[in-house]
Design a protein around this motif. Sequence first.
Motif, PDB file in Angstrom:
ATOM      1  N   ASP A  59       0.886  -1.163   0.000  1.00  0.00           N
ATOM      2  CA  ASP A  59       0.000   0.000   0.000  1.00  0.00           C
ATOM      3  C   ASP A  59       0.921   1.210   0.000  1.00  0.00           C
ATOM      4  O   ASP A  59       1.489   1.570   1.029  1.00  0.00           O
ATOM      5  CB  ASP A  59      -0.888  -0.034   1.246  1.00  0.00           C
ATOM      6  CG  ASP A  59      -1.907   1.086   1.279  1.00  0.00           C
ATOM      7  OD1 ASP A  59      -1.784   2.035   0.484  1.00  0.00           O
ATOM      8  OD2 ASP A  59      -2.823   1.023   2.126  1.00  0.00           O
ATOM      9  N   HIS A 115       0.584   4.423  -0.261  1.00  0.00           N
ATOM     10  CA  HIS A 115       0.287   5.703   0.390  1.00  0.00           C
ATOM     11  C   HIS A 115      -0.981   5.565   1.221  1.00  0.00           C
ATOM     12  O   HIS A 115      -2.062   5.353   0.675  1.00  0.00           O
ATOM     13  CB  HIS A 115       0.098   6.790  -0.672  1.00  0.00           C
ATOM     14  CG  HIS A 115      -0.209   8.147  -0.103  1.00  0.00           C
ATOM     15  ND1 HIS A 115       0.774   9.034   0.267  1.00  0.00           N
ATOM     16  CD2 HIS A 115      -1.393   8.770   0.161  1.00  0.00           C
ATOM     17  CE1 HIS A 115       0.211  10.148   0.726  1.00  0.00           C
ATOM     18  NE2 HIS A 115      -1.099  10.013   0.679  1.00  0.00           N
ATOM     19  N   THR A 116      -0.840   5.685   2.527  1.00  0.00           N
ATOM     20  CA  THR A 116      -2.008   5.582   3.392  1.00  0.00           C
ATOM     21  C   THR A 116      -1.878   6.539   4.571  1.00  0.00           C
ATOM     22  O   THR A 116      -0.772   6.842   5.032  1.00  0.00           O
ATOM     23  CB  THR A 116      -2.211   4.142   3.899  1.00  0.00           C
ATOM     24  OG1 THR A 116      -3.409   4.084   4.680  1.00  0.00           O
ATOM     25  CG2 THR A 116      -1.037   3.665   4.740  1.00  0.00           C
ATOM     26  N   HIS A 135      -3.095   3.621   9.854  1.00  0.00           N
ATOM     27  CA  HIS A 135      -2.180   2.557  10.228  1.00  0.00           C
ATOM     28  C   HIS A 135      -2.897   1.221  10.117  1.00  0.00           C
ATOM     29  O   HIS A 135      -3.924   0.994  10.749  1.00  0.00           O
ATOM     30  CB  HIS A 135      -1.667   2.721  11.657  1.00  0.00           C
ATOM     31  CG  HIS A 135      -0.918   1.525  12.143  1.00  0.00           C
ATOM     32  ND1 HIS A 135       0.188   1.039  11.501  1.00  0.00           N
ATOM     33  CD2 HIS A 135      -1.152   0.699  13.202  1.00  0.00           C
ATOM     34  CE1 HIS A 135       0.620  -0.026  12.144  1.00  0.00           C
ATOM     35  NE2 HIS A 135      -0.166  -0.257  13.163  1.00  0.00           N
ATOM     36  N   ALA A 136      -2.358   0.375   9.270  1.00  0.00           N
ATOM     37  CA  ALA A 136      -2.912  -0.970   9.112  1.00  0.00           C
ATOM     38  C   ALA A 136      -2.184  -1.921  10.048  1.00  0.00           C
ATOM     39  O   ALA A 136      -0.949  -1.944  10.087  1.00  0.00           O
ATOM     40  CB  ALA A 136      -2.754  -1.436   7.665  1.00  0.00           C
ATOM     41  N   LEU A 180       1.635  -7.746   3.966  1.00  0.00           N
ATOM     42  CA  LEU A 180       1.207  -6.370   3.716  1.00  0.00           C
ATOM     43  C   LEU A 180       2.283  -5.398   4.177  1.00  0.00           C
ATOM     44  O   LEU A 180       2.724  -5.442   5.321  1.00  0.00           O
ATOM     45  CB  LEU A 180      -0.104  -6.062   4.445  1.00  0.00           C
ATOM     46  CG  LEU A 180      -0.566  -4.597   4.413  1.00  0.00           C
ATOM     47  CD1 LEU A 180      -0.860  -4.159   2.980  1.00  0.00           C
ATOM     48  CD2 LEU A 180      -1.793  -4.394   5.300  1.00  0.00           C
ATOM     49  N   SER A 199       2.748  -1.246   4.339  1.00  0.00           N
ATOM     50  CA  SER A 199       2.060   0.030   4.201  1.00  0.00           C
ATOM     51  C   SER A 199       3.050   1.172   4.397  1.00  0.00           C
ATOM     52  O   SER A 199       3.858   1.142   5.325  1.00  0.00           O
ATOM     53  CB  SER A 199       0.944   0.165   5.244  1.00  0.00           C
ATOM     54  OG  SER A 199      -0.049  -0.823   5.041  1.00  0.00           O
ATOM     55  N   GLU A 242       3.063   4.785   5.505  1.00  0.00           N
ATOM     56  CA  GLU A 242       2.196   5.729   6.207  1.00  0.00           C
ATOM     57  C   GLU A 242       2.659   7.156   5.963  1.00  0.00           C
ATOM     58  O   GLU A 242       3.810   7.499   6.213  1.00  0.00           O
ATOM     59  CB  GLU A 242       2.217   5.421   7.709  1.00  0.00           C
ATOM     60  CG  GLU A 242       1.702   4.039   8.049  1.00  0.00           C
ATOM     61  CD  GLU A 242       1.788   3.761   9.528  1.00  0.00           C
ATOM     62  OE1 GLU A 242       1.419   4.641  10.334  1.00  0.00           O
ATOM     63  OE2 GLU A 242       2.241   2.656   9.890  1.00  0.00           O
ATOM     64  N   ARG A 278       7.526  -0.351  10.930  1.00  0.00           N
ATOM     65  CA  ARG A 278       6.656   0.489  10.105  1.00  0.00           C
ATOM     66  C   ARG A 278       7.487   1.429   9.237  1.00  0.00           C
ATOM     67  O   ARG A 278       8.584   1.837   9.611  1.00  0.00           O
ATOM     68  CB  ARG A 278       5.666   1.260  10.988  1.00  0.00           C
ATOM     69  CG  ARG A 278       4.625   0.326  11.601  1.00  0.00           C
ATOM     70  CD  ARG A 278       3.938   0.891  12.823  1.00  0.00           C
ATOM     71  NE  ARG A 278       3.106   2.052  12.548  1.00  0.00           N
ATOM     72  CZ  ARG A 278       2.335   2.652  13.472  1.00  0.00           C
ATOM     73  NH1 ARG A 278       2.279   2.158  14.706  1.00  0.00           N
ATOM     74  NH2 ARG A 278       1.614   3.716  13.162  1.00  0.00           N
ATOM     75  N   GLU A 306      -2.797   2.285  -3.714  1.00  0.00           N
ATOM     76  CA  GLU A 306      -2.836   2.884  -2.385  1.00  0.00           C
ATOM     77  C   GLU A 306      -4.251   2.878  -1.831  1.00  0.00           C
ATOM     78  O   GLU A 306      -5.227   2.724  -2.578  1.00  0.00           O
ATOM     79  CB  GLU A 306      -2.343   4.329  -2.453  1.00  0.00           C
ATOM     80  CG  GLU A 306      -3.260   5.237  -3.274  1.00  0.00           C
ATOM     81  CD  GLU A 306      -2.855   6.698  -3.197  1.00  0.00           C
ATOM     82  OE1 GLU A 306      -3.679   7.499  -2.690  1.00  0.00           O
ATOM     83  OE2 GLU A 306      -1.734   7.043  -3.638  1.00  0.00           O
ATOM     84  N   THR A 307      -4.353   3.089  -0.523  1.00  0.00           N
ATOM     85  CA  THR A 307      -5.659   3.271   0.107  1.00  0.00           C
ATOM     86  C   THR A 307      -5.904   4.719   0.512  1.00  0.00           C
ATOM     87  O   THR A 307      -7.052   5.117   0.722  1.00  0.00           O
ATOM     88  CB  THR A 307      -5.795   2.380   1.361  1.00  0.00           C
ATOM     89  OG1 THR A 307      -4.737   2.694   2.289  1.00  0.00           O
ATOM     90  CG2 THR A 307      -5.748   0.912   0.991  1.00  0.00           C
ATOM     91  N   ILE A 359      -6.421  -2.628   0.679  1.00  0.00           N
ATOM     92  CA  ILE A 359      -5.566  -2.540  -0.498  1.00  0.00           C
ATOM     93  C   ILE A 359      -5.818  -3.694  -1.469  1.00  0.00           C
ATOM     94  O   ILE A 359      -5.721  -3.525  -2.692  1.00  0.00           O
ATOM     95  CB  ILE A 359      -4.077  -2.458  -0.082  1.00  0.00           C
ATOM     96  CG1 ILE A 359      -3.205  -2.068  -1.269  1.00  0.00           C
ATOM     97  CG2 ILE A 359      -3.613  -3.757   0.563  1.00  0.00           C
ATOM     98  CD1 ILE A 359      -3.481  -0.682  -1.832  1.00  0.00           C
TER      99      ILE A 359
END
Length: 211
Positions: free
Chosen positions: A4, A6-7, A10-11, A17, A19, A21, A34, A171-172, A179
């Motif tokens: 992902d 661009h989010t 926070h997943a 996965l 992400s 952030e 992260r 991205e989400t 995603i």
Amino acid sequence: MIVDFHTHRHAPATMGLVSIESVDPRQFDPQPGRLYSVGLHPWHTLEPHVEASLQLLARLAAHPQVVAIGETGLDPNRGAALDEQQRIMQRHIAIAEQVGKPLVLHMVRTSQLLLKAMKQSRPSVPWVLHGFRSRPTVAQPLVDAGFYFSIGPRFNAQSLQLILPARLLIETDDSPVPIAQVAALVAQATGLTAAQVAGIATRNALALLRL
């Protein structure tokens, strides 16, 4: 694995996965495992902390968990006047060049200004337009110029035909849509499978971010 790119959410860590952030420099509080993109959003360019945030960004940019710079960019609807947004974006451009990390861009009806900025800057790092959903007549010059495109749940299906495969990321952003579902939506619009979309976008992201 699926990235992902661009989010703002926070997943929770799950198998496979990754992400990225997106946070303001003042919000940067790196947690184990992260990854982050750090920058001053154009909507916040009227706030009194702008210069302090830019100075902080310059110090944070080399942090190993910061894998991209931004989001920065141009938005005539919100934030400071466009000339001030351009000045702030130029600071981000310089920082991205100094640390050799991709630049993440927010664009609202300013494609010609971004094309001009790229031509003048001649960047050595990739520039990524996040949440891209503009029509093909806007997309084509950006593709030709070498931009990457991070696609969220909303997009222009015709523009995807120009972006695939070498420039595609997914991205989400601030959407609750997972995603994997974004990959499925892009797949429906392109004739690919969701696994193919996820694979293409993830390979591109890993290469860009040097992960």
